[in-house]
Design an enzyme around this catalytic site. Structure first.
Site, PDB file in Angstrom:
ATOM      1  CE  LYS A  75      -3.923   1.716   2.793  1.00  0.00           C
ATOM      2  NZ  LYS A  75      -4.741   1.404   3.988  1.00  0.00           N
ATOM      3  CB  SER A  88      -8.282   0.234   5.775  1.00  0.00           C
ATOM      4  OG  SER A  88      -9.074   1.389   5.900  1.00  0.00           O
ATOM      5  CB  SER A 114      -8.072   3.113   3.026  1.00  0.00           C
ATOM      6  OG  SER A 114      -7.187   2.488   3.942  1.00  0.00           O
TER       7      SER A 114
END
Lengths: 469, 105
Positions: free
Chosen positions: A79, A178, A154
């Site tokens: 990420k 997330s 996310s």
């Protein structure tokens, strides 16, 4: 043999036996990325040359007998908020389009030391502050099971890339769900370990006290392999726990006979899509058939926990981003900006009351685990909705998508307990459903054991999206 | 000698003494937005007054065009009761968990 849809465990066994080489594996994945991007929009920064170079080094090391372990030669994504020295780190905002860290996050470093090969940095909801995977700066992420739909967030890029076979596994972060939300919506296994188990050093902060990094993969075994490589004390993270780290793969083959699984009634009192409820209840029933004892229980502060968790999150996120908000507010995603500005309206008293309530919730969570080994329930009460959807209808209730997505994941950010999502079905329109198992602090082994037993008894994790491409 | 009033009483009085900040509304309230939709079971809930919001926004340096403040007010107004949920709980003798450090082995 499609290398892109083998698990890390499967690829590593082939690499170790020298039936495939890291170079072949990385080449296959880069070709897959080329075939699927940009429509899925999983990556913000792709590192093909660097990845090929690392693959050649890995191949040489393995050929010369320097095998590092099960992640050696495995292509991964991070990420885009885990710092990697020399690679830009945007956190999903164009404000940081040219920001290049000069040090590694602990997790990036540990994964590199384990021999994993970084394919690139993955798209995310801006600053990890939202659960849908929409991003106006780098473009929305798309769900590989239906590209009109959200992958969740996310860690949306981490989920879409892993589910579509662009990388074997990925790292995400989870502050209100997330890791678990996008994993559930994309048919993956996603583990949020205990707070303190994995280092937060070198990660962009959203909420100091609720940020949890963790693995997202296509199998429970792969999550265990990542945990073996990255778990452990890190003095550079003030919240890192100095706890012994077990071999997380050890528990995967143990049966679950006698394991006590608590099923809080509260998540089912909230609106849950009927198909999701059907699959989640079936999953719990199957755990019973596999030997676990199922206990319906009550978790009195469950409903309040979501408001407590979000009050703390919003205050901490606003504190962290306060200078950015003042200086460059107009350059933020307007929805993220609203959330950050709203945090200014939380008083010090509100924040402290929330932290007092958190202790009460934590104590209550510990009490629950005196009588059970795991808690089970839905991860997300809906399947992936279309991108841009603000509200959905569940039965007779119309509800906002954002609160729906986070309502069953937040409690475990508040108490810091480990929680995993595992695929447990597919809706009539072909969308994945996940169910959640949570355990005692630092007992990821039992969480993985329960998840693995379920996974081995079902075939949901073997389904693949976009197989024609 | 009388015993001190319970914390909830103090809390309620504090709000009454500052009527420009917030006002009590009958429940039930359903919040929206990032915070989540909570069934509020408190007897009374707190709502952010628009005038108070505007003056706070100014103090906080949020002077912006009217449309942005209007949007922010609509957003915060829905969330505001959620910020007060913990304050409505019985937290006697509970200390804040300022840093979540889980017990050592």
């Amino acid at each position: 043999m499609n290398l892109c849809y083998l698990s890390a465990g499967e690829v590593s066994r082939l690499i170790r036996k020298r039936e495939v080489s890291p170079v072949e594996v990385v080449k296959a994945h880069l070709a897959r990325v080329e075939a699927l991007e940009p429509p899925l929009n999983s990556f913000i920064t792709l590192l093909p040359e660097q990845a090929m170079e690392e693959a050649r080094v890995a191949e040489h090391e393995i050929e010369s007998g320097q095998y590092r372990g099960p992640l050696h030669g495995i292509p991964i994504g991070l990420k885009d908020l885990f710092y990697v020295k020399g690679v830009r780190n945007t956190s999903g905002s164009k404000i940081f389009d040219h920001f290049i860290p000069d040090y590694d996050s602990t997790l990036a470093l540990k994964l590199r030391e384990a021999g994993a090969i970084l394919l690139g940095k993955l798209n995310l909801h801006q600053f990890a502050y939202g659960p849908t995977g929409e991003n106006p700066d780098y473009g929305n992420m798309h769900n590989p099971w239906d590209t009109e739909r959200i992958p969740g967030g996310s860690s949306g890029g981490s989920a879409s890339a892993t589910a579509s076979g662009q990388c074997t596994l990925a790292m995400g972060t989870d502050t209100g769900g997330s890791i678990r939300i996008p994993s559930a919506l994309c048919g993956l296994v996603g583990l949020k370990p205990t707070y303190g188990r994995l280092s937060r050093y070198g990660m962009t902060v959203l909420s100091w006290s609720q940020d949890h990094p963790g693995p997202m993969a296509r199998t429970v075994e792969d999550c265990a392999l990542v945990m073996n490589a990255v778990a452990g004390y890190d003095p550079r993270d003030s919240s890192s726990a100095n706890k012994s780290v077990p071999d997380f793969t050890q528990s995967l083959t143990e049966n679950i006979k006698g394991l006590r699984v608590g099923v809080p009634k509260e998540p089912f009192e909230d609106p849950v899509d009927s198909e999701v409820e059907h699959f989640v209840r079936n999953a719990i029933e199957l755990l019973g058939k596999l030997g676990a004892t199922i206990h319906e229980i009550s978790w009195p502060l469950y409903h309040e926990s979501k408001a407590i968790a979000s009050t703390i999150l919003m205050a901490e996120a606003t504190a962290y981003h306060s200078q950015l908000m003042k200086r460059q507010g107009s350059r933020l995603d307007p929805k993220v900006r609203l959330r950050l500005e709203a945090g200014l309206l939380i008083s010090a008293v509100d924040y402290l009351q929330a932290q007092r309530a958190r202790r009460l919730f934590y104590q209550q969570s510990c009490d629950l685990f005196k009588n059970v080994d795991l808690l089970a329930g839905p991860t997300v009460p809906i399947t992936a909705c279309n991108i841009g959807t603000e509200e959905v209808q569940i039965g007779n209730t119309r509800m906002g998508v954002i609160p729906l997505l986070t309502q069953h994941t937040r409690p475990y950010n508040l108490n810091g307990f480990p929680a995993i999502t595992v695929p447990c079905g597919f809706s009539r329109n072909g969308l994945p459903v996940g169910f959640q198992l949570a355990g005692k602090p630092f007992d990821e082994a039992t969480v993985l054991r329960g998840a693995s037993a379920y996974e081995q008894a079902t075939e949901w994790h073997q389904r693949r999206p976009l197989t024609s491409k | 000698m009388t015993s001190p009033p319970p914390p909830n009483h103090i809390r309620f009085r504090a709000f009454v003494l500052h009527p420009t900040w917030c006002r009590a509304l009958p429940s039930p309230f359903k919040g929206e937005g990032w915070v989540g939709e909570e069934e509020d079971e408190m007897e009374k809930i707190i709502r952010l007054d628009k005038e108070a919001f505007l003056s706070m926004a100014k103090v906080l340096g949020l002077e912006e065009e009217d449309s942005h403040l209007e949007e922010l007010y609509t957003y915060v107004e829905k969330l505001f009761p959620n910020f007060k949920v913990a304050g409505g709980m019985d937290l006697k003798e509970i200390e804040p968990m300022l840093i979540l450090v889980l017990p050592k082995e």
